[in-house]
Write a protein that holds these residues in place. Structure first.
Motif, PDB file in Angstrom:
ATOM      1  N   VAL A  50      85.538  78.043 -63.650  1.00 45.07           N
ATOM      2  CA  VAL A  50      84.275  77.920 -64.378  1.00 45.07           C
ATOM      3  C   VAL A  50      83.514  76.733 -63.793  1.00 45.07           C
ATOM      4  CG1 VAL A  50      83.152  77.554 -66.606  1.00 45.07           C
ATOM      5  CG2 VAL A  50      85.282  78.865 -66.495  1.00 45.07           C
ATOM      6  N   ASP A  51      82.410  77.029 -63.147  1.00 48.45           N
ATOM      7  CA  ASP A  51      81.590  76.007 -62.491  1.00 48.45           C
ATOM      8  C   ASP A  51      80.134  76.299 -62.845  1.00 48.45           C
ATOM      9  OD1 ASP A  51      80.102  74.434 -60.774  1.00 48.45           O
ATOM     10  OD2 ASP A  51      81.086  75.113 -58.938  1.00 48.45           O
ATOM     11  N   ALA A  52      79.647  75.590 -63.854  1.00 49.98           N
ATOM     12  CA  ALA A  52      78.315  75.902 -64.407  1.00 49.98           C
ATOM     13  C   ALA A  52      77.208  75.698 -63.382  1.00 49.98           C
ATOM     14  CB  ALA A  52      78.055  75.037 -65.640  1.00 49.98           C
ATOM     15  N   TYR A  91      92.636  78.240 -66.374  1.00 52.38           N
ATOM     16  CA  TYR A  91      91.243  77.943 -66.012  1.00 52.38           C
ATOM     17  C   TYR A  91      91.198  76.739 -65.085  1.00 52.38           C
ATOM     18  CZ  TYR A  91      89.367  81.073 -69.574  1.00 52.38           C
ATOM     19  OH  TYR A  91      89.026  82.178 -70.308  1.00 52.38           O
ATOM     20  N   VAL A  92      90.365  76.822 -64.073  1.00 53.52           N
ATOM     21  CA  VAL A  92      90.063  75.663 -63.227  1.00 53.52           C
ATOM     22  C   VAL A  92      88.616  75.260 -63.471  1.00 53.52           C
ATOM     23  CG1 VAL A  92      89.499  75.012 -60.842  1.00 53.52           C
ATOM     24  CG2 VAL A  92      91.791  75.830 -61.394  1.00 53.52           C
ATOM     25  N   VAL A 376      92.791  71.650 -64.760  1.00 56.81           N
ATOM     26  CA  VAL A 376      93.387  72.967 -64.986  1.00 56.81           C
ATOM     27  C   VAL A 376      93.746  73.072 -66.465  1.00 56.81           C
ATOM     28  CG1 VAL A 376      95.247  74.549 -64.393  1.00 56.81           C
ATOM     29  CG2 VAL A 376      94.285  73.035 -62.631  1.00 56.81           C
ATOM     30  N   LEU A 377      93.143  74.041 -67.130  1.00 56.97           N
ATOM     31  CA  LEU A 377      93.321  74.193 -68.572  1.00 56.97           C
ATOM     32  C   LEU A 377      94.017  75.504 -68.916  1.00 56.97           C
ATOM     33  CD1 LEU A 377      89.735  73.101 -69.736  1.00 56.97           C
ATOM     34  CD2 LEU A 377      91.822  71.712 -69.778  1.00 56.97           C
ATOM     35  N   ARG A 378      94.787  75.460 -69.983  1.00 55.68           N
ATOM     36  CA  ARG A 378      95.385  76.667 -70.552  1.00 55.68           C
ATOM     37  C   ARG A 378      94.811  76.863 -71.945  1.00 55.68           C
ATOM     38  NH1 ARG A 378     100.140  76.722 -73.332  1.00 55.68           N
ATOM     39  NH2 ARG A 378     100.764  74.734 -72.435  1.00 55.68           N
ATOM     40  N   VAL A 379      94.475  78.099 -72.277  1.00 57.46           N
ATOM     41  CA  VAL A 379      94.053  78.412 -73.642  1.00 57.46           C
ATOM     42  C   VAL A 379      95.305  78.842 -74.396  1.00 57.46           C
ATOM     43  CG1 VAL A 379      92.618  79.842 -75.133  1.00 57.46           C
ATOM     44  CG2 VAL A 379      91.747  79.119 -72.892  1.00 57.46           C
ATOM     45  N   GLU A 380      95.687  78.030 -75.364  1.00 52.91           N
ATOM     46  CA  GLU A 380      96.867  78.317 -76.169  1.00 52.91           C
ATOM     47  C   GLU A 380      96.425  79.029 -77.439  1.00 52.91           C
ATOM     48  OE1 GLU A 380     100.835  75.787 -77.391  1.00 52.91           O
ATOM     49  OE2 GLU A 380      98.924  74.754 -77.358  1.00 52.91           O
ATOM     50  N   ARG A 381      97.115  80.094 -77.801  1.00 52.65           N
ATOM     51  CA  ARG A 381      96.742  80.838 -79.007  1.00 52.65           C
ATOM     52  C   ARG A 381      97.795  80.649 -80.086  1.00 52.65           C
ATOM     53  NH1 ARG A 381      94.313  83.513 -74.797  1.00 52.65           N
ATOM     54  NH2 ARG A 381      92.067  83.603 -75.175  1.00 52.65           N
ATOM     55  N   GLY A 382      97.346  80.475 -81.329  1.00 50.42           N
ATOM     56  CA  GLY A 382      98.260  80.244 -82.446  1.00 50.42           C
ATOM     57  C   GLY A 382      97.478  79.844 -83.675  1.00 50.42           C
ATOM     58  N   ALA A 396      91.711  77.182 -86.781  1.00 50.15           N
ATOM     59  CA  ALA A 396      91.369  77.704 -85.453  1.00 50.15           C
ATOM     60  C   ALA A 396      92.531  78.501 -84.898  1.00 50.15           C
ATOM     61  CB  ALA A 396      91.030  76.551 -84.516  1.00 50.15           C
ATOM     62  N   THR A 397      92.236  79.395 -83.978  1.00 46.55           N
ATOM     63  CA  THR A 397      93.271  80.235 -83.377  1.00 46.55           C
ATOM     64  C   THR A 397      93.470  79.935 -81.886  1.00 46.55           C
ATOM     65  OG1 THR A 397      91.619  81.939 -82.938  1.00 46.55           O
ATOM     66  CG2 THR A 397      92.877  82.134 -84.988  1.00 46.55           C
ATOM     67  N   GLU A 398      92.670  79.019 -81.362  1.00 44.09           N
ATOM     68  CA  GLU A 398      92.788  78.678 -79.939  1.00 44.09           C
ATOM     69  C   GLU A 398      92.709  77.173 -79.778  1.00 44.09           C
ATOM     70  OE1 GLU A 398      90.548  82.262 -77.532  1.00 44.09           O
ATOM     71  OE2 GLU A 398      89.351  80.596 -78.261  1.00 44.09           O
ATOM     72  N   ARG A 399      93.408  76.681 -78.778  1.00 50.39           N
ATOM     73  CA  ARG A 399      93.153  75.304 -78.376  1.00 50.39           C
ATOM     74  C   ARG A 399      93.392  75.172 -76.880  1.00 50.39           C
ATOM     75  NH1 ARG A 399      98.058  71.888 -81.157  1.00 50.39           N
ATOM     76  NH2 ARG A 399      99.756  72.709 -79.873  1.00 50.39           N
ATOM     77  N   LEU A 400      92.755  74.169 -76.322  1.00 54.27           N
ATOM     78  CA  LEU A 400      92.864  73.918 -74.886  1.00 54.27           C
ATOM     79  C   LEU A 400      93.978  72.915 -74.633  1.00 54.27           C
ATOM     80  CD1 LEU A 400      89.039  73.583 -74.215  1.00 54.27           C
ATOM     81  CD2 LEU A 400      90.494  75.496 -73.507  1.00 54.27           C
ATOM     82  N   VAL A 401      94.747  73.200 -73.589  1.00 55.64           N
ATOM     83  CA  VAL A 401      95.815  72.295 -73.163  1.00 55.64           C
ATOM     84  C   VAL A 401      95.569  71.976 -71.696  1.00 55.64           C
ATOM     85  CG1 VAL A 401      98.306  72.053 -72.801  1.00 55.64           C
ATOM     86  CG2 VAL A 401      97.445  73.303 -74.796  1.00 55.64           C
ATOM     87  N   CYS A 402      95.684  70.721 -71.330  1.00 52.93           N
ATOM     88  CA  CYS A 402      95.518  70.354 -69.926  1.00 52.93           C
ATOM     89  C   CYS A 402      96.851  70.484 -69.203  1.00 52.93           C
ATOM     90  CB  CYS A 402      95.004  68.919 -69.810  1.00 52.93           C
ATOM     91  SG  CYS A 402      94.889  68.388 -68.094  1.00 52.93           S
ATOM     92  N   GLU A 403      96.888  71.366 -68.215  1.00 52.82           N
ATOM     93  CA  GLU A 403      98.109  71.557 -67.428  1.00 52.82           C
ATOM     94  C   GLU A 403      98.156  70.617 -66.234  1.00 52.82           C
ATOM     95  OE1 GLU A 403     100.845  73.213 -67.683  1.00 52.82           O
ATOM     96  OE2 GLU A 403     100.452  74.552 -69.364  1.00 52.82           O
ATOM     97  N   LEU A 404      97.005  70.390 -65.607  1.00 53.99           N
ATOM     98  CA  LEU A 404      96.993  69.645 -64.340  1.00 53.99           C
ATOM     99  C   LEU A 404      95.640  68.949 -64.203  1.00 53.99           C
ATOM    100  CD1 LEU A 404      98.966  69.721 -61.689  1.00 53.99           C
ATOM    101  CD2 LEU A 404      97.138  71.093 -60.708  1.00 53.99           C
ATOM    102  N   THR A 405      95.681  67.712 -63.735  1.00 61.12           N
ATOM    103  CA  THR A 405      94.431  67.000 -63.456  1.00 61.12           C
ATOM    104  C   THR A 405      94.462  66.474 -62.030  1.00 61.12           C
ATOM    105  OG1 THR A 405      94.310  66.332 -65.774  1.00 61.12           O
ATOM    106  CG2 THR A 405      92.894  65.146 -64.236  1.00 61.12           C
TER     107      THR A 405
END
Ligand SMILES: [Zn+2]
Length: 448
Positions: A50-52, A91-92, A376-382, A396-405
């Motif tokens: 995603v690169d706006a 996501y990158v 690098v982000l992961r969308v975690e569902r729960g 909420a049912t989603e949250r962002l987790v940072c996997e890699l910076t």
């Protein structure tokens, strides 16, 4: 070297990795051909990019060389990279940019944002994908160089700053109310001296009826060619919000704490104050600045339903916000996802939009040649809960987790070791597993 090896593998963290996590870590290392070596240092492969700025939202490979983005395309050969990390399903994004943080700590001053109320940035940034913060006015012209020496020059996070129009910065109490210390000329001089580091002028926390802080900040901003960020302080009838955003601020100036509800952002009927809409038409920027007193669901949810979305998402990170309703940058982004904003729009407001607001064109996007700050982000569902500054929750049912910076082309944070090899594949007595061309954590010396 032995000490470094022990540090990396010490503890039981590895035992907590499930087989699924290990198989996620499909990291490969290409053997450099003698003499030449691969043309890319790091290849981030198969993620949704995603690169706006470049209007990209789709699966791409991203190659990095020499700390810069070198190629973004549908497929890049891993043979061309020293290191390839497989990021399918993630996501990158450009490195996240938080333009409202308080980081001038270490002076020992109590009850002061030029002291104990601020935080050391590195503990709060890479682990949530933030590579750049703008300090929101902790220092003024009198103490900016101390801030620079103490924090900016010693942090791994890229730190830019809004210079407070108050010469003493945010030292609290009477300092921030002292109209005589809101001098334009020395602020402009300091901003010019550290052009590129000082990216705006801040006014904040003012309780009096005068317009002087805003007027002097705007005058300094005009002379230095910088935007002004306003924390509008106490709500005073002598200087209403409507006049601020429709008359006093220039296009490009930033009104932060937009969902605080403290200064008439919502009119008594429950709608967005029409003055904000008029301000937006004029080009005034509206920023979140969540903090510990500036984000309420009862203000934000109706505003979002009416389409009054923020231009930029920011934390207002400090010692009172960091463990309260506001947790970190991703938590604030999660709140906008939960209110129905698309992930592309949330990422744009945390990368390219803030970069533009502070005129940092080399940041916030993944164009070839841009600084290689990548998240690098992961969308975690729960099932998750998100709280505002009064402690009210939204489910909420989603949250962002940072996997890699990645900062300046090097991995500076890796939550689950997706860039690292499985220890069982390594030789007995293995040493550091990285390579200084891509690894900012524990690289081995480069062997060419
Ligand atoms: Zn603040």
């Amino acid at each position: 070297m032995a000490a470094r090896t022990h540090r990396w593998w010490s503890g039981l963290a590895l035992l907590a990795l499930t087989p699924a996590m290990l198989s996620l870590s499909a990291a490969q290392t290409a053997a450099p051909s003698p003499g030449t070596g691969p043309k890319y240092d790091l290849l981030l492969r198969g993620a949704h990019v995603v690169d706006a700025r470049n209007k990209v939202s789709g699966v791409r490979d991203v190659a990095i060389a020499g700390g810069r983005i070198a190629e973004v395309s549908a497929r890049i050969d891993p043979q061309d990279a020293v290191k390839t990390v497989d990021l399918k399903g993630l996501y990158v994004t450009p490195g996240l940019i938080d333009i409202h943080a308080h980081t001038y700590t270490g002076t020992g001053e109590r009850r002061s944002y030029a002291g104990d109320n601020s935080v050391y940035p590195d503990g709060f940034t890479f682990r949530v994908g933030v590579t750049t913060v703008a300090d929101a006015g902790c220092a003024g012209w009198r103490n900016f160089e101390d801030f620079k020496d103490r924090i900016i020059d010693r942090s791994r996070t890229r730190i830019l700053a809004f210079l407070n129009i108050v010469g003493n910065g945010m030292r609290g109490g009477t300092y921030e109310q002292d109209l005589a210390d809101m001098e334009v000329a020395p602020a402009v001089e300091m901003a010019r001296k550290y052009s590129g580091l000082i990216v705006g002028i801040k006014t904040a926390h003012f309780a009096g009826p005068e317009w002087t802080p805003v007027e002097h900040a705007v005058e300094a901003g005009t002379m230095a060619g910088l935007p002004v960020m306003v924390d509008f302080g106490a709500n005073r009838p002598e200087r209403p919000l409507s006049e601020l955003v429709t008359k006093k601020l220039r296009p490009g100036d930033i009104y932060t704490h937009v969902y605080s509800g403290l200064r008439g952002e919502q009119d008594p009927s429950g709608h967005v104050n029409p003055a904000l809409l008029e301000g937006r038409k004029r080009g005034v920027i509206f920023d979140v600045g969540h903090g510990n007193g500036s984000f309420l669901w009862r203000i934000a949810v109706p505003a979002m339903k009416e389409g009054f979305v923020p231009d930029s998402i920011s934390t207002d990170l400090h010692i009172s916000s960091m463990n309260s309703g506001m947790k970190d940058m991703l938590n604030v982004m999660d709140k906008f996802l939960a209110m129905g904003m698309s992930i592309d729009d949330v990422i744009a407001r945390s990368t390219w939009n803030p970069a533009r607001e502070i005129k940092q064109d080399a940041l916030g996007h993944l164009s070839v040649g841009a600084i290689a700050d990548v998240t690098v982000l992961r969308v975690e569902r729960g099932r998750f809960g998100l709280t505002d500054h009064n402690g009210a929750r939204l489910d909420a049912t989603e949250r962002l987790v940072c996997e890699l910076t990645v900062k300046d082309g090097k991995v500076v944070y890796d939550l689950n070791g997706i860039s690292r090899p499985d220890w069982r594949t390594l030789p007995a007595g293995y040493g550091p597993t990285g390579d200084a061309r891509w690894d900012g954590l524990n690289p081995a010396p480069i062997r060419r």
